[in-house]
Design an enzyme around this catalytic site. Structure first.
Site, PDB file in Angstrom:
ATOM      1  N   SER A 213     -61.608 -30.404  -8.423  1.00 11.21           N
ATOM      2  CA  SER A 213     -61.047 -30.129  -7.099  1.00 11.21           C
ATOM      3  C   SER A 213     -59.719 -30.847  -6.941  1.00 11.21           C
ATOM      4  O   SER A 213     -59.276 -31.568  -7.825  1.00 11.21           O
ATOM      5  CB  SER A 213     -62.023 -30.582  -6.011  1.00 11.21           C
ATOM      6  OG  SER A 213     -62.036 -31.990  -5.961  1.00 11.21           O
ATOM      7  N   LYS A 214     -59.127 -30.629  -5.804  1.00 16.45           N
ATOM      8  CA  LYS A 214     -57.824 -31.179  -5.442  1.00 16.45           C
ATOM      9  C   LYS A 214     -57.726 -32.687  -5.733  1.00 16.45           C
ATOM     10  O   LYS A 214     -56.692 -33.177  -6.174  1.00 16.45           O
ATOM     11  CB  LYS A 214     -57.662 -30.926  -3.926  1.00 16.45           C
ATOM     12  CG  LYS A 214     -56.254 -30.992  -3.423  1.00 16.45           C
ATOM     13  CD  LYS A 214     -55.484 -29.699  -3.617  1.00 16.45           C
ATOM     14  CE  LYS A 214     -54.003 -30.021  -3.652  1.00 16.45           C
ATOM     15  NZ  LYS A 214     -53.285 -29.620  -4.802  1.00 16.45           N
ATOM     16  N   ARG A 215     -58.820 -33.401  -5.471  1.00 17.95           N
ATOM     17  CA  ARG A 215     -58.710 -34.861  -5.622  1.00 17.95           C
ATOM     18  C   ARG A 215     -58.542 -35.281  -7.086  1.00 17.95           C
ATOM     19  O   ARG A 215     -58.232 -36.422  -7.374  1.00 17.95           O
ATOM     20  CB  ARG A 215     -59.919 -35.564  -4.974  1.00 17.95           C
ATOM     21  CG  ARG A 215     -61.189 -35.460  -5.752  1.00 17.95           C
ATOM     22  CD  ARG A 215     -62.408 -35.936  -4.987  1.00 17.95           C
ATOM     23  NE  ARG A 215     -63.585 -35.305  -5.532  1.00 17.95           N
ATOM     24  CZ  ARG A 215     -64.295 -35.791  -6.529  1.00 17.95           C
ATOM     25  NH1 ARG A 215     -63.967 -36.938  -7.084  1.00 17.95           N
ATOM     26  NH2 ARG A 215     -65.339 -35.135  -6.994  1.00 17.95           N
ATOM     27  N   GLY A 217     -56.196 -34.153  -8.877  1.00 21.34           N
ATOM     28  CA  GLY A 217     -54.787 -33.893  -9.199  1.00 21.34           C
ATOM     29  C   GLY A 217     -54.461 -32.429  -9.041  1.00 21.34           C
ATOM     30  O   GLY A 217     -55.209 -31.686  -8.392  1.00 21.34           O
TER      31      GLY A 217
END
Ligand code: GLU
Length: 440
Positions: A213-215, A217
């Site tokens: 996911s986004k977290r 990177g």
């Protein structure tokens, strides 16, 4: 692996919902569909699934189209579900007529009407090309809603009608869609559509094995583009997310992938997204670029027209980067500035460890002489000019001040490389400036 006969005219599709920017998972799904179609001389369709009017945005659709084009994944046909209302309506009418769908109250309190599927409540089994037999008891699904009204089909109906109308033969999509398959197969049977072959590809996992996911990177194609990854490297990397050629080969061009890709070698387990590997693959593809192309990138990024200098520093830069944005980082950290301007430093910095300024000045003056007739073509051709001298006097004592006089930095490439790039005049000029400083 079951031996599956593949129909002659293969049609695959990438069917993104334009509710966000094109991300790693979508790109990989698009790529697998593209490769499979092209490997069999088939057709690859882009279908924008924009029936959810609230969440679908034109800018996301544009992003998907631009992303595929940047990656060179060209599609043969494009459709938008929002433009296909009449086709869904035709099928809904037929289903209502045949009794495989019916109008019903949406809620038990009698508010609003919807169209429900008349579930025959059987068992459904399909042979997934990657995962083998998968069975579902469809009774658990009940009479699910397939449209809000004749104008508003829902996800499953639109997908099935489209796959049928577009002649899709192979549905290659993320494993998260497995649970949608029984509902879609029920609708298929109700509209007498042939059953496509399914291949559910493994999830993409972060290195800690959680869902990517986004977290973790960058996940959108734009971010990779902005960071200066090459599209061909990203393609190569994405292909290896869940697939391998069964050999040691890891670097592929798109046309090599088309030749080698097959669904039999797609793994069941999650595919780990490893950035270090992406960087490595990108570096390998950078090395394959013609130097002219690299030079264009370098002069763009460094905003310089000095083509002679660019030609000389490009190989040096290439050794030190994974991706183009690393050049900006190098420049921001002053790692390239000394090629463009004379360094500023204080004279003590020229003196190596236990040496002193008088000795250092003597070495520098000697090097000015020795370089007078030296060959500055390359680091190798230059080295012999002072190598014996440096060996005799102490390498650090001689080479440190040389490097510092040229770069003004504690860390930089070796002095011969820098000097050969700067050329004879500039090298000797910088050494003269150092000698003056030490004499002050
Ligand atoms: N539109 C769906 C999605 O973006 C994909 C549908 C499908 O592949 O069957 O997740």
């Amino acid at each position: 692996m079951p031996n599956i006969l593949t129909p002659k005219n293969i049609v695959t599709r990438f069917a993104p919902s334009p509710t966000g920017f094109l991300h790693v998972g979508g790109m990989r799904t698009a790529l697998f569909n593209y490769l499979f179609a092209k490997a069999h001389g088939g057709k690859f369709i882009l279908r924008i699934e924009d029936t959810d009017k609230e969440r679908s945005k034109k800018e996301y659709e544009e992003d998907i189209v631009a992303g595929l084009s940047w990656l060179s994944l060209s599609y043969d046909e494009i459709y938008r579900q929002s433009e296909r209302g009449e086709i869904y309506k035709k099928h809904l009418q037929a289903m209502l007529y045949k009794g495989s769908a019916y109008e019903a109250e949406e809620n038990s309190d009698g508010t609003g009407k919807v169209i429900r599927f008349k579930n025959p409540n059987g068992k459904i089994t399909f042979k997934d090309m990657i995962r083998g037999d998968i069975s579902f008891d469809t009774a658990e699904l009940g009479d699910f809603v397939i449209a809000k009204d004749m104008q508003t089909p829902l996800f499953h109906l639109a997908v099935v009608v489209d796959d049928f109308e577009m002649g899709v033969t192979h549905i290659i999509r993320g494993e998260d869609h497995i649970s949608n398959t029984p509902r879609q197969m029920l609708i298929q049977r109700a509209i007498s559509a042939p059953e496509p072959l399914y291949a559910h590809i493994p999830l993409i996992l972060a290195p800690d094995k959680s869902k990517l996911s986004k977290r973790h990177g960058a996940v959108s194609v734009n971010e990779y583009k902005a960071e200066g990854y090459l599209p061909e490297a990203l393609i190569n990397f994405l292909a290896l997310l869940g697939w391998n050629p069964g050999t040691e080969k890891e670097i592929f061009t798109l046309s090599e992938l088309i030749k080698e890709f097959n669904l039999e070698k797609v793994q069941k387990g999650g595919a780990v997204f490893d950035r270090t590997k992406l960087d490595w693959i990108n570096r390998e593809h950078l090395r394959k670029l013609p130097s002219k192309d690299l030079e264009i990138f370098v002069s763009d990024i460094l905003k310089t027209q000095d083509s002679v200098l660019v030609k000389k520093i490009t190989p040096l830069i290439l050794e030190r980067i994974n991706k183009f944005s690393d050049i900006n980082t190098m420049a921001a950290e002053g790692e390239l500035a000394y090629f463009f301007e004379r360094p500023q430093y204080s004279s003590e910095k020229l003196v190596w460890k236990k040496s002193d300024s008088k000795t250092t000045k003597r070495h520098i003056d000697r090097m000015i002489e020795l370089f007078q007739n030296a060959d500055f073509t390359s680091a190798e051709s230059l080295k012999p000019a002072i190598w014996d001298y440096a060996e005799g006097e102490g390498r650090g004592d001689v080479l440190w001040p040389l490097r510092f006089a040229l770069s003004g930095r504690d860390k930089s490439p070796d002095p011969f490389t820098i000097a050969s790039i700067l050329g004879k005049e500039e090298t000797r000029e910088r050494l003269r400036a150092a000698s003056v400083k030490l004499g002050e």
